[in-house]
Design an enzyme around this catalytic site. Sequence first.
Site, mmCIF file in Angstrom:
data_model
loop_
_atom_site.group_PDB
_atom_site.id
_atom_site.type_symbol
_atom_site.label_atom_id
_atom_site.label_comp_id
_atom_site.label_asym_id
_atom_site.label_seq_id
_atom_site.Cartn_x
_atom_site.Cartn_y
_atom_site.Cartn_z
ATOM 1 C CE LYS A 70 48.563 -13.376 -4.224
ATOM 2 N NZ LYS A 70 48.941 -14.256 -5.330
ATOM 3 C CE LYS A 119 50.973 -10.459 -10.082
ATOM 4 N NZ LYS A 119 51.312 -11.831 -9.625
ATOM 5 C CE LYS A 141 50.720 -14.713 -1.222
ATOM 6 N NZ LYS A 141 50.886 -15.631 -2.314
ATOM 7 C CE1 TYR A 172 58.407 -19.317 0.058
ATOM 8 C CE2 TYR A 172 57.646 -17.410 1.308
ATOM 9 C CZ TYR A 172 57.610 -18.185 0.171
ATOM 10 O OH TYR A 172 56.779 -17.845 -0.857
HETATM 11 C C1 PBG Z 1 51.127 -15.435 -7.551
HETATM 12 C C2 PBG Z 1 51.658 -15.660 -6.178
HETATM 13 C C3 PBG Z 1 52.411 -14.723 -5.475
HETATM 14 C C4 PBG Z 1 52.735 -15.292 -4.264
HETATM 15 C C5 PBG Z 1 52.176 -16.563 -4.233
HETATM 16 N N1 PBG Z 1 51.486 -16.771 -5.423
HETATM 17 C C6 PBG Z 1 52.915 -13.395 -5.882
HETATM 18 C C7 PBG Z 1 51.993 -12.437 -6.473
HETATM 19 O O1 PBG Z 1 50.773 -12.496 -6.299
HETATM 20 O O2 PBG Z 1 52.491 -11.592 -7.206
HETATM 21 C C8 PBG Z 1 53.562 -14.604 -3.222
HETATM 22 C C9 PBG Z 1 54.171 -15.448 -2.181
HETATM 23 C C10 PBG Z 1 55.210 -14.768 -1.375
HETATM 24 O O3 PBG Z 1 55.521 -13.551 -1.519
HETATM 25 O O4 PBG Z 1 55.796 -15.471 -0.547
HETATM 26 N N2 PBG Z 1 50.151 -16.272 -8.002
#
Ligand code: PBG
Length: 343
Positions: A212, A234, A265, A330
């Site tokens: 991620k 983050k 992701k 989505y």
């Molecule tokens: C946070 C989380 C995020 C998403 C899924 N889980 C955002 C982030 O890490 O700030 C993002 C999903 C998306 O943008 O569709 N645990």
Amino acid sequence: MQNRDKLSPHAMLNLPIRPRRNRKSAAIRGLMRETELTPAHLIYPMFVQEGEEDTPIESLPGCKRWSVTGIVQECRRLYALGIPCVDLFAVVPEEKKDARGSEAWNPEGVVPRAIRAIKAAVPELAVMTDVALDPFNTYGQDGIVREYGDGRYEILNDETVEALCRQALCHAHAGADIISPSDMMDGRIAALRAALDAEGFSAVSLMSYTAKYASAMYGPFRGALGSAPKFGDKKTYQMDPANAREAVREALLDAQEGADFLMVKPATLYLDVVAELRRCTQLPIAAYHVSGEYLMVKAAAASGWLDERAVMLESLLSIRRAGADMILTYAAPQVAEWYREEH
Ligand code: PBG
């Protein structure tokens, strides 16, 4: 014959190998097709909130923050459309947030209530839940925050993992089929596996957010949840977008720690990472077509510059072609409706 030769000098080429033969008709193209995109490959991320309202999400056109009643109705429809799995995210009112994010393991929280209601109404639909603290703590950070009082702060790894285990157990008790930690803490897969097994949940699966990235593409999602970080970023836990080798390192660790499948992701900006993980592990791979990727297509289509259906399907197909077995998107309900029109 004579005439046609005059009009087509290239017919004279000595060309025994002609790839176009494999593209000469819809029937032949169908036989040659390497990759498929069907509703069976899709996981739909959904937002659930307290109260009886279903509210449209401005930053994610077509998506809603669902009430528990509303989400059950929608899940019936999704399952009938052929979508096998939903992924639940909590919308948490500010007054329920605290520094540790303790609402995350409240058995009467909105996610456990939604899990129970969905599993009672549509037991065959697989329910995945997001495990991370950002919607629940006042910081909007995925982990537990230690503040040093001089503006410096740290996201505590091991304390966070303990909290994630509580949250996961709360979801497992409610009937979740798959737990998906999205926090990127070290060691959380092994800890979650052990915690679940110790309470008799050896059948509950773990989808690891393996790679991620600290991406700018999560904006519309954070808008939907009101979960944007209150300070900082983050980058001490999510991965540097510059790195691909590091994703392999994470994947091998997650496999060793007992993840059932891995996830990358965002998806379309990281197709190389999907392909790389496809080569380096035997585990199934998911990819998350995130809010920003979705919104780019929706916004361009809304302004009339792109064909929404064609571009959305091509984007998702590219993720499958790169090697993803399944896609979180989505667009899942819309894709399932388009699929139904064609089949
Ligand atoms: C946070 C989380 C995020 C998403 C899924 N889980 C955002 C982030 O890490 O700030 C993002 C999903 C998306 O943008 O569709 N645990």
